[in-house]
Design an enzyme around this catalytic site. Structure first.
Site, mmCIF file in Angstrom:
data_model
loop_
_atom_site.group_PDB
_atom_site.id
_atom_site.type_symbol
_atom_site.label_atom_id
_atom_site.label_comp_id
_atom_site.label_asym_id
_atom_site.label_seq_id
_atom_site.Cartn_x
_atom_site.Cartn_y
_atom_site.Cartn_z
ATOM 1 N N GLU A 164 -17.835 122.553 16.784
ATOM 2 C CA GLU A 164 -17.117 123.253 15.717
ATOM 3 C C GLU A 164 -15.605 123.255 15.928
ATOM 4 O OE1 GLU A 164 -21.065 125.442 16.391
ATOM 5 O OE2 GLU A 164 -19.422 124.670 17.602
ATOM 6 N N ASP B 145 11.093 93.105 20.166
ATOM 7 C CA ASP B 145 12.139 92.106 19.985
ATOM 8 C C ASP B 145 12.924 92.011 21.292
ATOM 9 O OD1 ASP B 145 13.827 90.277 18.898
ATOM 10 O OD2 ASP B 145 14.906 91.686 17.612
ATOM 11 N N ASP C 206 11.883 93.335 10.441
ATOM 12 C CA ASP C 206 10.771 93.872 11.226
ATOM 13 C C ASP C 206 9.826 94.733 10.388
ATOM 14 O OD1 ASP C 206 11.636 92.767 13.665
ATOM 15 O OD2 ASP C 206 13.075 94.393 13.940
ATOM 16 N N ASN D 96 -28.550 120.927 26.403
ATOM 17 C CA ASN D 96 -29.173 122.208 26.056
ATOM 18 C C ASN D 96 -30.199 122.050 24.946
ATOM 19 O OD1 ASN D 96 -27.655 123.564 27.932
ATOM 20 N ND2 ASN D 96 -26.073 124.200 26.481
ATOM 21 N N ASP E 121 -17.682 127.617 22.765
ATOM 22 C CA ASP E 121 -16.619 127.097 21.900
ATOM 23 C C ASP E 121 -15.290 127.785 22.193
ATOM 24 O OD1 ASP E 121 -18.211 125.287 20.609
ATOM 25 O OD2 ASP E 121 -18.726 126.637 18.967
#
Length: 836
Positions: free
Chosen positions: A286, A329, A592, A656, A685
């Site tokens: 989450e 470059d 470029d 788990n 979390d």
């Protein structure tokens, strides 16, 4: 048309309608118009409101699945499960919205540091002459007279008053990939719009003076921005998307599998639905949007504060860390951007000041006639050398016209009044091959001159060729088609000075696992000589995008691509990306821009032309490879923290879930109550938010960091199985070691024991599976893991634990749990080292 005033009619008619003139506005008039009309800023997306941010958070795929699971729980009257799921969603959405708001504010401040300027003609007061000066683009108003040169972004919708060799890139508005020619016609065809340039277009070549017609929300591009198209996902977005949808498939399969298995083996049907929903929620990362936003925003802010590097797009910071090929470059990167004239050679190869003289005349009158904002570095070197030589100055001639340099033609031409009445003299300078192609040469002469130029270039010198031609005078403007039948005048050789820290920085990038490729318009010998002097021996030196005979086009080897056109540079970048490399490109010129757009990460210095800065994802304080190294390290820092979170949460959650599914089929009751599963998930979390503030170890910073779905799936499968074994070992301890097989009949003890063991193993996983720092327990992650372990030990015997259906555990359990964790930790550590 979106312009504020009609653009049709002659120049004078347009200026009168705008109440302006060829000399521009006064400062007072400009200030009054700015106050009345507002800043010249497009209607960029306003900072999102809190309701909009919260609504955006619910559109995340994980959040959407959680809401569906919460709704299912509510439909079967499992109010506790539904409440905890909604709490998880609310916390995730609120944290994500808060992080995005801080990130938006931070990025807005960083972008302001690279805001553009425009060259405008303004008068201090009526009756005083105009002065050219730089003003912020936001301060332009209708009626301002501005000057445009190669590399500039057109700052507003404008009508051209004068133009010389002007071509513009306007693909953002029209989709045309090739530059479009523009002219300052007095009575133009309104439908063609060749007399107009629009905000956001880039000047590819030539120069112009123009009057501003419309600014801000009244420009053509502002109308287009009202209907924005979808942005192509970055490499980071694609990686996270791939990982997310694999997990979502697992989540959607879990509830029906649990229901069918329990119904078949245990005769339990819908009563196990809340548990099945909780198990599916357990698979969900989450906090992923929160961790990603926080890691990238903190990394971008720190990079700007410490090294002056500005990240314009947050996912580009991750892509910086994943770069394994950097294309650069030569000029201004490996060498200082201050060339010096070394010698001037005549057609016979002997010293001859004539070539320098004509080259300086070309440089001077190109600057004057093309109305360029400033000379380029080669022209500056020519003018300085000619002044030291003391010959007649370029101003002794009378300039008539100019065809400015462009990166494809690689020539610049000026036209002077000839020494005889009724004649003009063309003076052309540019790349040796292109000048020789336009010269009238005797048989074998071209080969001799080419060999002469090659010998000089092989000595590490940069060369410009010079030629002249006499033509009958005319009033019609000159074009590139007039560059023919020339008389060769000689060569001017320049030497480059190596950038002081380039050699050390190149070694540092190689140590970081980044292969460097040099893409330059210079001669192959010149580029190779510079690289060797830096101790960077190229494996191949090729011309253009051609990889060379027998070479893989996109092999990540040390290659110098010389004589590159803008299309060649973009082609090299695209081939490398197609081969699976993450490519960065460092450039500062208008030539470029295609390669900057094609790269995974476009990088430009703050001193780059406006077109290059606009195309770039990252802007450096200086054109310095060392700054790129710092940016790569910062990207790996942020990516390492995101990868740590994904490794830890996915492997732990999968383990788990596997253990719960197995135990659910073996036990006469649910292995954990739904509310217990969700509270455990919420605690885990919350602890993992610490990863946003962690510091990966040195090992994680020494190699490109990327989020690769397949490698993550292999990782989480192996460690998820190991975590499941630890959980099932705890089940064995409870079933056999404490009180025999009947111990499993005590549901509260079983739930409490498994809750404690789960949080303790998750704390171990947080510490041991961190990117590059397995086993280091200090810092925010170590403290968060310790707090998580304390919750696992203290929550079951607490009053809150009792409300969740848990109880105090017998002392013997803790001893046996220590044995299980003592076996689990070394196995986890060894597996983590093997995975790295």
């Amino acid at each position: 048309m979106a312009s504020e005033a009609p653009a049709d009619g002659t120049h004078l008619q347009v200026l009168r309608r705008l109440e302006s003139g060829p000399r521009g506005l006064t400062e007072a008039e400009a200030a009054a118009r700015l106050a009345a009309g507002g800043d010249n800023t497009p209607p960029a997306a306003r900072p999102a409101s809190w309701p909009r941010l919260l609504l955006r958070g619910t559109r995340d795929p994980f959040t959407a699945v959680l809401l569906v699971l919460g709704l299912v729980s509510a439909l079967v009257a499992s109010w506790g499960t539904a409440a905890v799921i909604l709490a998880l969603v609310a916390v995730s959405v609120a944290l994500r919205a808060s992080g995005e708001r801080r990130a938006d504010r931070s990025l807005a401040g960083l972008r302001a540091l690279v805001a553009g300027t425009a060259t405008v003609l303004r008068r201090p007061a009526d009756g005083e002459p105009p002065r050219a000066r730089e003003v912020p683009v936001a301060d332009l108003v209708p009626g301002d007279v501005i000057r445009l040169g190669p590399g500039d972004l057109v700052p507003a919708d404008v009508r051209l008053l004068r133009a010389r060799g002007l071509t513009v890139h306007q693909s953002a508005l029209t989709g045309e990939s090739a530059p479009v020619a523009k002219s300052a016609a007095q009575n133009p065809d309104p439908a063609a719009e060749s007399h107009l340039c629009f905000q956001g277009a880039g000047i590819a070549s030539g120069s112009a003076t123009a009057v501003v017609l419309a600014t801000g929300a009244r420009t053509r591009i502002a109308a287009a921005l009202d209907r924005p198209g979808p942005r192509e996902p970055s490499a980071f977005d694609r990686s996270v998307h791939g990982i997310s949808w694999v997990l979502i498939r697992f989540m959607l399969l879990t509830p029906p599998l649990v229901l069918m298995a329990n119904a078949a083996l245990r005769g339990r049907g819908l009563q196990t639905l809340p548990f099945a929903v909780a198990v599916a929620v357990g698979l969900t990362p989450e906090m992923l949007p929160v961790i990603v936003t926080t890691c990238l925003a903190r990394g971008a802010a720190l990079l700007a504060r410490t090294h002056g590097v500005i990240v314009k797009r947050l996912p580009a910071l991750h892509d910086l860390g994943a770069i394994d090929v950097l294309c650069v470059d030569k000029t201004g990167t490996l060498t200082q951007d201050r060339p010096v004239v070394d010698r001037s050679l005549g057609p016979d190869g002997q010293d001859d000041p004539g070539a320098l003289h004509w080259a300086a005349v070309n440089a001077w009158w190109t600057l004057q006639l093309a109305e360029l904002p400033e000379p380029d570095t080669l022209d500056e070197a020519l003018l300085e050398a000619a002044e030291r030589a003391g010959a007649d100055g370029p101003e002794a001639y009378d300039g008539v016209d100019a065809v400015p340099h462009d990166p494809v033609r690689r020539l610049a031409t000026v036209v002077l009044r000839g020494p005889c009445p009724g004649t003009h003299t063309l003076v052309v300078k540019g790349a040796v091959e292109d000048v020789l192609d336009r010269c009238s040469l005797a048989e074998g002469e071209r080969d001799r001159l080419t060999a002469l130029a090659r010998r000089e270039a092989d000595g590490g010198l940069r060369l410009l060729a010079v030629a002249t031609a006499r033509r009958p005078a005319r009033t019609r403007p000159y074009t590139p088609a007039d560059e023919r039948g020339l008389t060769f005048r000689g060569l001017v050789a320049f030497r480059d000075t190596l950038a002081p820290e380039a050699a050390e920085t190149l070694r540092g990038l190689l140590d970081l696992g980044v292969t460097v490729r040099v893409l330059t318009g210079d001669h192959p010998g010149t580029a190779a000589r510079v690289c060797r002097e830096l101790g960077w021996e190229p494996e191949r030196v090729v011309t253009g995008a051609d990889p060379g005979p027998g070479a893989e086009p996109a092999a990540a080897s040390r290659v110098v691509h010389a004589r590159c056109t803008p299309a060649d540079k973009a082609s090299v970048v695209e081939e490398l990306r197609a081969a699976g490399h993450t490519v960065g490109f460092l450039g500062d010129g208008v030539n470029d821009a295609p390669a900057l757009h094609a790269a995974d990460v476009g990088i430009a210095p703050r001193s780059a032309c406006a077109v290059a800065r606009e195309c770039a994802d990252v802007v450096l304080g200086e054109k310095d490879l060392a700054a790129v190294g710092h940016a790569v390290t910062a990207g790996r820092h942020s990516s390492g923290n995101i990868a740590s979170y994904l490794r830890v949460t996915l492997s732990s959650n999968l383990g788990n879930v596997l253990a719960m599914l197995t135990a659910g089929l073996l036990l006469p009751f649910l292995p954990m109550l739904p509310a217990q599963v969700l509270v455990q998930n919420l605690c885990f979390d919350a602890a993992q938010l610490a990863f946003a503030y962690d510091r990966p170890g040195a090992a994680a910073l020494r190699r490109p960091a990327g989020l690769r779905p397949r490698s993550f799936l292999r990782f989480l499968t192996g460690f998820g199985a190991l975590n499941a074994i630890a959980d099932l070992a705890t089940f064995g301890v409870l079933a056999l070691a404490l009180h025999g097989p009947d111990a499993v009949d005590d549901e509260a003890v079983f739930h409490s024991a498994w809750f404690t063991e789960n949080l303790l193993t998750q704390a171990l996983v947080m510490v041991l599976l961190r990117t590059g720092r397995g086993g280091a327990g200090t810092g925010p992650v170590g403290r968060a893991a310790a707090l998580l372990g304390a919750v696992g030990l203290l929550l079951p015997p607490s009053p809150l634990g009792a409300r969740l259906g848990m109880t105090a555990l017998p002392p013997a359990y803790y001893l046996l749990l220590t044995v299980v964790l003592g076996l689990y930790a070394p196995a986890l550590r060894r597996g983590a080292r093997g995975a790295r």
